[in-house]
Design an enzyme around this catalytic site. Sequence first.
Site, PDB file in Angstrom:
ATOM      1  N   THR A 109      -6.508 -34.799  18.939  1.00 48.81           N
ATOM      2  CA  THR A 109      -5.748 -35.011  20.158  1.00 48.81           C
ATOM      3  C   THR A 109      -4.438 -34.260  19.983  1.00 48.81           C
ATOM      4  O   THR A 109      -4.103 -33.877  18.872  1.00 48.81           O
ATOM      5  CB  THR A 109      -5.463 -36.529  20.266  1.00 48.81           C
ATOM      6  OG1 THR A 109      -6.700 -37.208  20.253  1.00 48.81           O
ATOM      7  CG2 THR A 109      -4.699 -36.920  21.505  1.00 48.81           C
ATOM      8  N   GLY A 165     -10.658 -42.733  18.485  1.00 54.69           N
ATOM      9  CA  GLY A 165     -10.137 -43.524  19.599  1.00 54.69           C
ATOM     10  C   GLY A 165     -10.574 -44.968  19.591  1.00 54.69           C
ATOM     11  O   GLY A 165      -9.789 -45.876  19.909  1.00 54.69           O
TER      12      GLY A 165
HETATM   13  N1  GLY Z   1      -8.154 -39.820  19.864  1.00 55.61           N
HETATM   14  C1  GLY Z   1      -8.890 -39.191  20.882  1.00 55.61           C
HETATM   15  C2  GLY Z   1     -10.149 -39.830  21.212  1.00 55.61           C
HETATM   16  O1  GLY Z   1     -10.704 -40.586  20.415  1.00 55.61           O
HETATM   17  O2  GLY Z   1     -10.646 -39.598  22.291  1.00 55.61           O
END
Ligand code: GLY
Length: 289
Positions: free
Chosen positions: A150, A204
């Site tokens: 990200t 995430g």
């Molecule tokens: N950290 C980004 C995602 O898991 O979508």
Amino acid sequence: MSETAGWAVVLHGGCKPIKASEAAANRDGCRQALAQAVAVLRGGGCATEAVEAAVRALEADPTFNAGRGSVPNAEGEIEVDAALMDGETLALGGVCAAPGLLHPISVARAMLPEDATLLAGEGALRFAAERGLAEQVTPGEGPQGQGCDTVGCVALDSSGRISAGTSTGGLGGAAPGRVGDSPLPGCGVYADSRVGGVSASGVGESISRTLLGARVVMALEEGATPHAAVERALARLQRVGGDAGLICLDAAGRLGWAHSGDQFAVAWASSTEPDLHVELLNLELAADD
Ligand code: GLY
């Protein structure tokens, strides 16, 4: 607002494996994005504008898994998530599972005055089109592989406003409609000018399940230094597994970052140390195939 006349900014280009051969592109991309934010802050611009400028630069660079560098889902489609938070008003804008947006951070910023804080899928695309912000990316421009990294930025301006933004091209091969932590307040992003701001990268589902963003801000509120706040939050990940990286700053402009797992691309500058600093953490552990 806090009584500060200084500014500070920290950004990340993702918590991810960075091969030695990829280091220069990661460094250059982070430095250019940081320069954008610094130009805004030095010119007296607001933290929200600085965060948008930095994240747009990272979204435009296929080195990073966001915007142009987004990874395709299981059906070969690009779906992006992003959020931006103004810590002065606690206004929040975000998009998730938004098809193919090149600059979702700008769509998130356009949502700040709206009542809705998060728009998904076709609704996000429609809102972006209404604002002239629906420019699309081409699948395949980004890094190949699983992704999950990200980009993000947290800034404090000279009026004491803090903003934070996070943008991602998601998890490669994920189910259509999958949404990670990035657009979720208290998970991948949060800002409160009275306390501090945070942006996350990493798995995430793990970040959301452990509320890492909220933990960082609450630790700052309890008086932890930014470094201690991110370390304390990261320790929670062990319960569910998965890796993450966190950047944060507090209302005094102090900076902190930490990560688990592979490399973490971080860049920062402040009015007291205005040189552009870029660090690829753990790079010495990287090996080319
Ligand atoms: N950290 C980004 C995602 O898991 O979508």
